[in-house]
Scaffold this motif. Structure first.
Motif, PDB file in Angstrom:
ATOM      1  N   GLU A  22       0.841  -1.192   0.000  1.00  0.00           N
ATOM      2  CA  GLU A  22       0.000   0.000   0.000  1.00  0.00           C
ATOM      3  C   GLU A  22       0.881   1.249   0.000  1.00  0.00           C
ATOM      4  OE1 GLU A  22      -4.046  -0.424   2.336  1.00  0.00           O
ATOM      5  OE2 GLU A  22      -2.384  -1.063   3.623  1.00  0.00           O
ATOM      6  N   PRO A  35      -3.749   0.721  -2.929  1.00  0.00           N
ATOM      7  CA  PRO A  35      -2.840  -0.408  -3.160  1.00  0.00           C
ATOM      8  C   PRO A  35      -1.620  -0.011  -3.977  1.00  0.00           C
ATOM      9  CG  PRO A  35      -5.111  -1.026  -3.619  1.00  0.00           C
ATOM     10  CD  PRO A  35      -5.110   0.458  -3.436  1.00  0.00           C
ATOM     11  N   ARG A  60     -10.188  -2.938  -2.719  1.00  0.00           N
ATOM     12  CA  ARG A  60     -10.488  -3.723  -3.915  1.00  0.00           C
ATOM     13  C   ARG A  60     -11.743  -4.574  -3.726  1.00  0.00           C
ATOM     14  NH1 ARG A  60      -4.623  -4.703  -4.476  1.00  0.00           N
ATOM     15  NH2 ARG A  60      -3.901  -3.680  -6.373  1.00  0.00           N
ATOM     16  N   LYS A 101      -8.634   2.885  -8.673  1.00  0.00           N
ATOM     17  CA  LYS A 101      -7.686   3.381  -7.663  1.00  0.00           C
ATOM     18  C   LYS A 101      -6.918   4.615  -8.108  1.00  0.00           C
ATOM     19  CE  LYS A 101      -3.313   0.882  -8.439  1.00  0.00           C
ATOM     20  NZ  LYS A 101      -2.310  -0.039  -7.881  1.00  0.00           N
TER      21      LYS A 101
END
Length: 295
Positions: A22, A35, A60, A101
């Protein structure tokens, strides 16, 4: 020359910590946790500090390595702007929280933006620059601000609209926007006999064109680089390619580019881009190869 390049001091961006796959980053007024497959070591800060600092956390979806959802704290914006400055270059980027993301910006590209801006300004006249797989346009803006006639190509219409917003927020104009498949466009440009003084590439590992055209890096990068060699002016030029594909060595780029460009390659530089966190860990975030006719 093999180089490890990182961002210069940037008021509106900081990698605070990274580890356990991360990263914790500050973009302007907001701190995000998301992530990062390259961060294989332990975090520097305790989990309690991550929990305290993070205003948005990307989680996720179960069974999906790509898509997910952001968990937001009260007061966290879904869209906001940050500023970037390098010498006389002043850019402004709109950021947003995507289901993949991403936030619309790759801060590790800072060394390449500087290179593009400096090389564009050094070229005579109004150089033509082609930016393929151009995403939200950081490199396009740097070239445009340096005085170039820029063609910005990406296969996603919404991404081009996002890049246009960044152009307008940066008080720039006259970028040419194309929603195109990069390979098809490069082939057509070669047939037309067109030339560019600057070419910028940032291809993904895989992707799709606007009509479903398949892009697979390992299968198609050699042909695309050959096409770029035909498109680039042999003098008064620069070339930049950046790859995020895990395991794709900069030495592969070195072999591909030297085979295609030959003696056009001058003042070359290859290596890795990275970000450094507060704990002094260096997070690798892509390989690059670039050259220019002038030092």
């Amino acid at each position: 020359m093999y180089s490890f390049l990182t961002t210069t001091a940037w008021t509106d961006y900081e990698l605070i910590d990274c580890g356990n796959f991360e990263k914790l980053e500050r973009f302007g007024d907001y701190i995000l946790a998301r992530p990062e497959p390259q961060a294989a070591w332990d975090k520097h800060l305790p989990e309690s500090e991550w929990d305290r600092l993070a205003q948005a956390v990307f989680k996720r979806e179960k069974g999906n390595a790509e898509k997910g959802q952001w968990q937001l704290r009260k007061g966290m914006a879904e869209q906001w702007f940050i500023n970037y400055r390098y010498n006389d270059l002043k850019l402004r980027f709109r950021l947003g929280l995507s289901s993949f993301k991403h936030v619309g910006l790759f801060p590790e590209q800072d060394p390449n933006w500087q290179f593009i801006y400096d090389k564009t300004r050094a070229l005579p006249g109004k150089p033509k620059v082609l930016n393929m797989f151009a995403y939200t346009g950081g490199a396009s803006l740097a070239a445009n601000a340096g005085g170039a006639d820029v063609t910005h190509l990406d296969s996603v219409k919404q991404v081009n609209f996002w890049a246009r917003q960044n152009m307008e927020a940066s008080n720039l104009d006259n970028i040419r926007w194309l929603v195109e498949d990069a390979m098809k466009y490069a082939r057509r440009e070669v047939k037309r006999g067109n030339k560019y003084q600057g070419i910028i590439l940032d291809p993904p590992a895989y992707g799709r064109g606007p009509d479903g055209e398949k892009w697979q890096l390992e299968e198609q990068i050699n042909e695309l680089i050959k096409l770029c060699a035909d498109l680039l002016e042999p003098e008064n030029n620069f070339f930049v390619i950046n790859l995020y594909s895990l395991g794709f060595s900069a030495l592969i780029l070195d072999n591909l580019i030297r085979a295609s460009f030959g003696k056009t390659v001058k003042n070359e530089e290859l290596g890795e881009l990275y970000l450094q966190d507060r704990g002094q860990r260096k997070l690798p975030l892509g390989t690059f190869f670039r050259f220019s006719s002038e030092k």
